[in-house]
Design an enzyme around this catalytic site. Structure first.
Site: not given
Lengths: 431, 822
Positions: B531, B598
């Site tokens: 990321e 998440h």
């Protein structure tokens, strides 16, 4: 089990009192009737006796606190009852919807203890109350934790329609006044109970546009490009008033009933100006143009702003014609149907604020015109006649000239002549 | 994983040995004759000159910091000074192998690299180019100062003074500095000479440099890119991610061969043996020699080698060889350039971690005096010529410094006069349909793309009777995203998108389905699960002049890219004083039903950081219109989407989602339902729950609720929100972000300021609980729902007669929960 000692109600008008000092310390024994503390209202200093016997468990207010009447100031009881009791006496009203169901906790109680001496009201509700002269201090709030909210004031309004005098109601409705602090709710609200509302600054910002923008620019240019001098005078208005009365009561068939003082003024100016060509002229590009005819500008107050339609060749019009044409132009301005060429070409302007009570003012020129007559209201003026003082109605005349091209004396002479003509307006009409 | 690459178990399970190349260590052997042939005498003398200039430049700063004066010029320099005294040969040697079109990016210790690259570029550009650059850069602000200082023999002499002055002025925070003082010592840069942003975050330049190299490859721009980073940074995640990202097989296996291979990036570690006070070699790391790390990245070991950074010609030789490899597409490359700083990490460093004798050992081998001796020994110069160079250098530094410290000649940005000067730099707010004029590279005509299918779908999700239409035949939120993306791909040839699963899969939530068929690999590709590099590469790509639309699969993964989002993406437009643009749209998906790591809405965290625009559409109409808006701009946008919404058709905007291009006006909230009793303002997917609450309030309690979707967190026009508050007097704010520190509290505060006198109660905030997100089955206790909204209205704003709340939302709960920290 502890008992609360409350601040007694000390008469109809006393809502709260200030604690001046405690006579019993926390932990000391006290009996009903013992002197407990000293308080002060706006009217007197008083001693408060305990209404319970036992140990003073808590002083719920400090010296200097302002305490509403009927609220607890101290707890008296046996040792050991202290904790639960403070909570009990400082707890919320039972109408609290979820408190009991959800259980309580210390943090919550701390919170509410702090709040108990103030009136809890939302800004919105307070504004509504003040606008309507409602004293909200004794209203039970239906909002969370007893807060007075909008709907509570609305309910109070429905219940108390007649408690405000008509004058006070009108003042409140204007939005300019509110109920003064500390008004007891049980007395009829009159004008004396109101205080002016402090206005928010710059409530509304309106960008300049259209006619307003043009006016702003032209007036600024007028003041920055000319040398303006205003001369003030008054003229005997007896003839004006008398003649106007005659016109008003004249036969309908003559069509003269609607002729106003202002029409007479216009007529007089139109007939006087030709003798003073310096005033009936235009000054631009370093040149003075004297005009043969009088094109009389007429200041009209319209919703869109100030307009000055022009009465053409006014010196040749009869009083009746002037009156009719002035009315037609003013109405066209107000209706927005005025034509651009009817707004230009003036040689001199008359602006009348007399109907609004203005005695004299400093009109601003409409360049390239060099003269503008402001007309004021008619007022009584002491005049010496035959050794005695009489009060004679006089009309205010404020002449602004462009001092660049007109000297003071000729302007004064014009005013003088105009005043003389007004003083014998009936004769002037006949000429 | 593309279908064209098969993973064969027979091959995968085969026993074998991994063989690695041997890596050269200090392999350069000085050969005076060969060097005299390779370089002109002037070039060799210039190397000496440039090293000396850097030494004097840094010495002056050192004197200011430690003694408050340099050669009689008194100055108190308040800002940082990470000096590179001792490291000159590594910088100058590198630039001997570079051209102006090659980019270097550096670190907090990059004054030397800036000067070396600038001096090299000044020799490479012609005089007319130099004059034009100086005249146009910042409106000639620095040039005006320098011109007045001296009569210069030619444009190059003037440009040298300009370079030194602009750098000093930047370090001293002057408006005449190269970045108006907004970058300062650690961030100075000068794009016309290929000097790109220097980064004060250790290793921060690695992925940004890769992004610039990617830009060069994708847009066929010439030159290579070098990340000059410290030895200790090799252990930081983003550097590791960048090296892996730079070494992806797909550049060779899947990308068009004619594009030219891997991005031309050199990870050049300026190895001065210290990471602040820690010693990577021997103490804080285990690589033995830094060059070894290359072995981990790919079969070519990144062509890694250790180079003697105390010999400028050894560095030039190595850099030249790596550059040739990079231009041939065989990157990435890595150099472990050993060097040494005599000065401390910073002026406050007492060098408690090293002995005086160690510093003396290096001083005894000083590269400048050593190189000077060689010049004399080989007959390239004599000692008096070197003395002259020294005198000229000192003279230049002194003259320029007098102007740079002078507040009249070199004023600071007049914030006292124009307090908004920095505010005006935060965003560029431009409309840029395309960042280059060439034809976009695509694989199919736009009308043959999946647009064919999406444009034929129902554009509004309800029939005339208000019943839902079949979902598969109705345009969804995800397809609205697709339509905005494909539009810009066909408008802007520089636009690229990348992230995990972006190709083939079409993004984990299918928003890019159809783009794989439409776009070549270099415009849409899968990345490693990195990321930090995903965002950092996009930052570099955008700063180099392209439009990047990276994607983070889950909002929760932003933590992995924290530095790239908060310190890089957000900062560079203003730190460059608007010299650079950041046309970067970072798509981020807020999860659901996927547990604590998440399912978080972190829009509040992003909105807190100055320099980012934050959008969060809740309907397909807004998704397309707001993404269109973001993708035609020149500012960094974090574009939040919600996984609750991807399959949602448009049910609120009556006209449905237009097939044509349109934009939503930036910063404008939208009133979805007008009402008079209470305002419910939402961010993100909470909108639908607010509409449900409004229905129930009307049906069950006779109340008229106004429902407004903020749509934007930054910028945000509060006027319609305050107008609604003034109308109803009661305001509830709701979003899926956890309540503590939620952006809703900022909104609540602002609305209270703007509408205080009209409020019938304090603005109420309903976020998710300050817990971990529980399993999907327990969602309703965590996220705000219609029940919670009505509960909080009842308990904080307007008690509803006869209503029994299901949850505790009273004011007491605020203090109770805060006290407990949950």
């Amino acid at each position: 089990m502890a008992e609360a000692v409350v601040m007694p109600k000390l008469g109809n008008t006393v809502e709260s009192a200030v604690i001046l000092g405690w006579h019993v310390a926390v932990g000391a024994e006290v009996s009903a009737g013992d002197l407990l503390c000293e308080i002060e209202t706006d009217k007197a200093t008083l001693e408060i006796e305990s209404t319970a016997s036992g140990i003073l468990l808590a002083q719920l207010c400090a010296v200097g606190d302002e305490v509403p009447v009927l609220s607890a100031i101290a707890l008296v009881g046996s040792v050991g009852s202290q904790g639960e009791s403070i909570a009990e006496f400082t707890a919320e009203t039972p109408s609290q919807p979820t408190a009991s169901a959800m259980g309580r906790n210390e943090a919550l109680e701390d919170f509410e203890h702090v709040e108990k001496n103030i009136v809890k009201i939302s800004p919105r509700a307070r504004n509504l109350a003040q606008r309507n002269g409602i004293n909200y201090e004794n209203i039970d709030g239906s909002g969370p934790r007893g807060r007075i909210i909008e709907r509570d004031i609305e309910a109070a309004l429905r219940e108390l329609p007649a408690k405000v005098t008509p004058v006070a109601q009108a003042m409140l409705d204007s939005g300019d006044f509110k109920l003064a602090e500390g008004h007891p709710g049980d007395r009829r609200v009159s004008k004396a109970d109101l205080t002016p509302v402090e206005r928010e600054r710059a409530a509304k910002a309106i960008p300049l546009a259209g006619l307003r923008k043009t006016i702003a620019r032209r007036l600024r240019e007028s003041l920055t490009t000319t040398a303006q001098l205003t001369l003030n005078a008054t003229a005997d208005a007896r003839a004006l008033q008398a003649y106007r009365r005659r016109l008003k009561t004249s036969e309908a068939g003559l069509g003269l009933a609607a002729v106003s003082i202002n029409d007479l003024l216009l007529f007089a100016v139109a007939r006087t100006l030709p003798e003073f060509p310096a005033l009936n002229s235009l000054f631009e590009h370093e040149t003075i143009v004297q005009l043969d005819s009088v094109h009389l500008g007429l200041a009209v107050d319209s919703e869109r702003g100030l307009m000055a339609p022009v009465l053409r060749n006014a010196e040749s019009l009869s009083l009746k014609q002037i009156s009719a044409e002035a009315r037609r132009l003013a109405e066209a301005c107000r209706a927005g149907s005025i034509q651009p060429d009817e707004l230009s070409g003036g040689s001199f302007t008359v602006s009348n604020l007399g109907a609004l009570g203005i005695e004299s003012f400093t009109p601003i020129l409409n360049p390239p015109q060099v003269g503008l007559l402001g007309v004021g209201s008619i007022n009584l003026k002491p005049v010496q006649q035959d050794g005695e003082v009489a009060f004679v109605p006089h009309i205010g005349l404020s002449l602004t000239i462009n001092h660049q091209v007109i000297d003071g004396a000729p302007a004064a002479r014009f005013l003088q002549k105009l005043g003389a003509n007004l003083a014998q307006i009936d004769l002037l009409v006949a000429t | 994983m593309p279908k064209s690459l098969t993973i064969d178990p027979a091959e995968a399970r085969q026993p074998a040995l991994i063989r690695a190349p041997e890596l050269p260590v200090n392999a350069y052997i000085s050969d005076p004759a060969a060097e005299a042939e390779r370089y002109t005498r002037a070039q060799l003398v210039d190397v000496y000159h440039d090293m000396l200039l850097i030494r004097e430049f840094e010495t002056a700063l050192d004197n200011f910091k430690k003694q408050g004066a340099y050669r009689g010029i008194e100055y108190n320099h308040a800002g940082p000074a990470h000096l590179s005294i001792g490291q000159e040969a590594a910088a100058v040697g590198q630039c001997l192998a570079l051209e102006a079109q090659d980019f270097i990016l550096g670190s907090h210790r990059s004054h030397g690299e800036i000067l070396a690259k600038g001096l090299a570029a000044i020799r490479q550009l012609d005089e007319a180019q130099l004059l034009e650059i100086m005249e146009r850069y910042s409106g000639g602000a620095a040039l005006r100062v320098v011109e007045a200082l001296d009569a210069y023999s030619d444009a190059r002499a003037l440009a040298q003074a300009w370079l030194v002055y602009g750098t000093y002025a930047e370090i001293f925070a002057r408006e005449t500095g190269f970045n108006k003082g907004m970058g300062g010592s650690m961030h100075t840069f000068l794009p016309p000479f290929g000097i790109m942003p220097n980064n004060a975050i250790v290793g921060g330049s690695a992925d940004i440099a890769l992004g610039m190299a990617l830009f060069k490859r994708v847009n066929r721009a010439p030159g290579i890119v070098i990340a000059n980073i410290g030895d200790s940074s090799v252990a930081s995640g983003p550097v590791w991610e960048a090296m892996n990202f730079a070494a992806m097989d797909q550049y060779h296996t899947l990308w068009d061969a004619e594009l030219g291979g891997a991005p031309p990036i050199l990870f050049n570690f300026m190895n001065n043996f210290y990471g602040m006070g820690g010693q990577p070699q021997g103490e804080t790391l285990g690589f033995g020699m830094l060059a070894r790390v290359g072995l981990a990245i790919n079969a070519a070991a990144m062509h890694s080698e250790r180079v003697d950074g105390y010999n400028p010609l050894a560095v030039a030789d190595a850099t030249r060889r790596k550059k040739a490899l990079l231009l041939a597409g065989a990157g990435p490359a890595m150099l472990d350039v050993i060097t040494y700083r005599y000065s401390g990490h910073s002026p406050s460093d007492a060098s408690s971690y090293r002995g005086r004798d160690e510093v003396d050992l290096w001083r005894a081998q000083d590269s400048i005096s050593g190189f000077g001796d060689t010049l004399c020994a080989e007959g390239h110069a004599d000692s008096s010529a070197l003395e002259d160079i020294k005198a000229c250098t000192v003279d230049l530094i002194e003259r320029v410094l007098r102007a740079a410290v002078d507040l009249d000649a070199s004023p600071r940005l007049p914030l006292n006069v124009s307090g908004d000067a920095i505010a005006a730099m935060m965003f560029s707010n431009e409309r840029a349909e395309a960042l280059d004029e060439r034809q976009p590279e695509v694989l199919q005509a736009k009308e043959d793309s999946r647009l064919q299918i999406t444009s034929g779908k129902h554009r509004f999700g309800l029939d005339e009777a208000g019943r839902p239409l079949p979902k598969l035949k109705t345009l969804t939120y995800a397809e609205a995203i697709f339509e905005a993306m494909i539009h810009r791909f066909y408008e802007d040839p520089t636009m690229i998108a990348f992230g995990e699963e972006n190709r083939d899969w079409g993004g984990a939530f299918g928003a890019y389905r159809g783009l794989t068929e439409a776009l070549p690999y270099h415009r849409l590709f899968n990345t490693p699960i990195s990321e930090a590099a995903i965002v950092g590469v996009a930052v570099g790509y955008a700063l180099a002049g392209g439009r990047a639309a990276p994607e983070l699969m889950y909002c929760d993964f932003m933590g992995r890219a924290g530095d790239e989002i908060f310190n890089q993406m957000a900062k560079w437009q203003a730190m460059s004083a608007n010299v650079l643009r950041m046309p970067l749209v970072l798509r981020v998906s807020v999860g659901m039903k996927y547990g604590a790591q998440h399912s978080q809405d972190w829009s509040s965290i992003v909105a807190h950081i100055p320099g980012l625009k934050v959008y969060f559409p809740a309907t397909p109409y807004d998704a397309k219109g707001m993404l269109n808006l973001a993708l035609r701009g020149t500012d960094p946008v974090v574009f939040f989407e919600s996984q609750r919404l991807y399959s949602q058709p448009e049910t609120l905007f009556a006209g449905g989602v237009p097939t044509d291009y349109y934009e939503v006006e930036e910063g404008e909230p939208y009133v979805h339902r007008a009402g008079s009793d209470i305002s419910i303002i939402t961010i993100g997917a909470t909108l639908y729950r607010a509409l449900e609450a409004a229905d129930r309030l009307e049906r069950e309690h006779g109340l008229s609720a106004e429902v407004i979707d903020a749509r934007f967190l930054n910028p945000l026009n509060y006027a319609p929100l305050a107008a609604s508050a003034r109308k109803t007097g009661k305001v509830l704010l709701a979003s899926d972000a956890s309540e503590r520190g939620s952006f809703l509290h900022t909104m609540a505060s602002n609305i209270s300021q703007l509408a205080f006198d009209y409020l019938d109660g304090p603005v109420a905030v309903l976020g998710s609980r300050n817990w971990i997100t529980p399993p999907a089955e327990l969602d309703e206790h965590f996220f705000p729902g219609a029940d919670g909204m009505i509960d909080i209205i009842h308990q904080r704003l307007l008690p509803l007669p006869g209503y029994r709340p299901r949850s505790e939302q009273g004011a007491g709960a605020i203090s109770q929960r805060a006290r407990a920290g949950v």
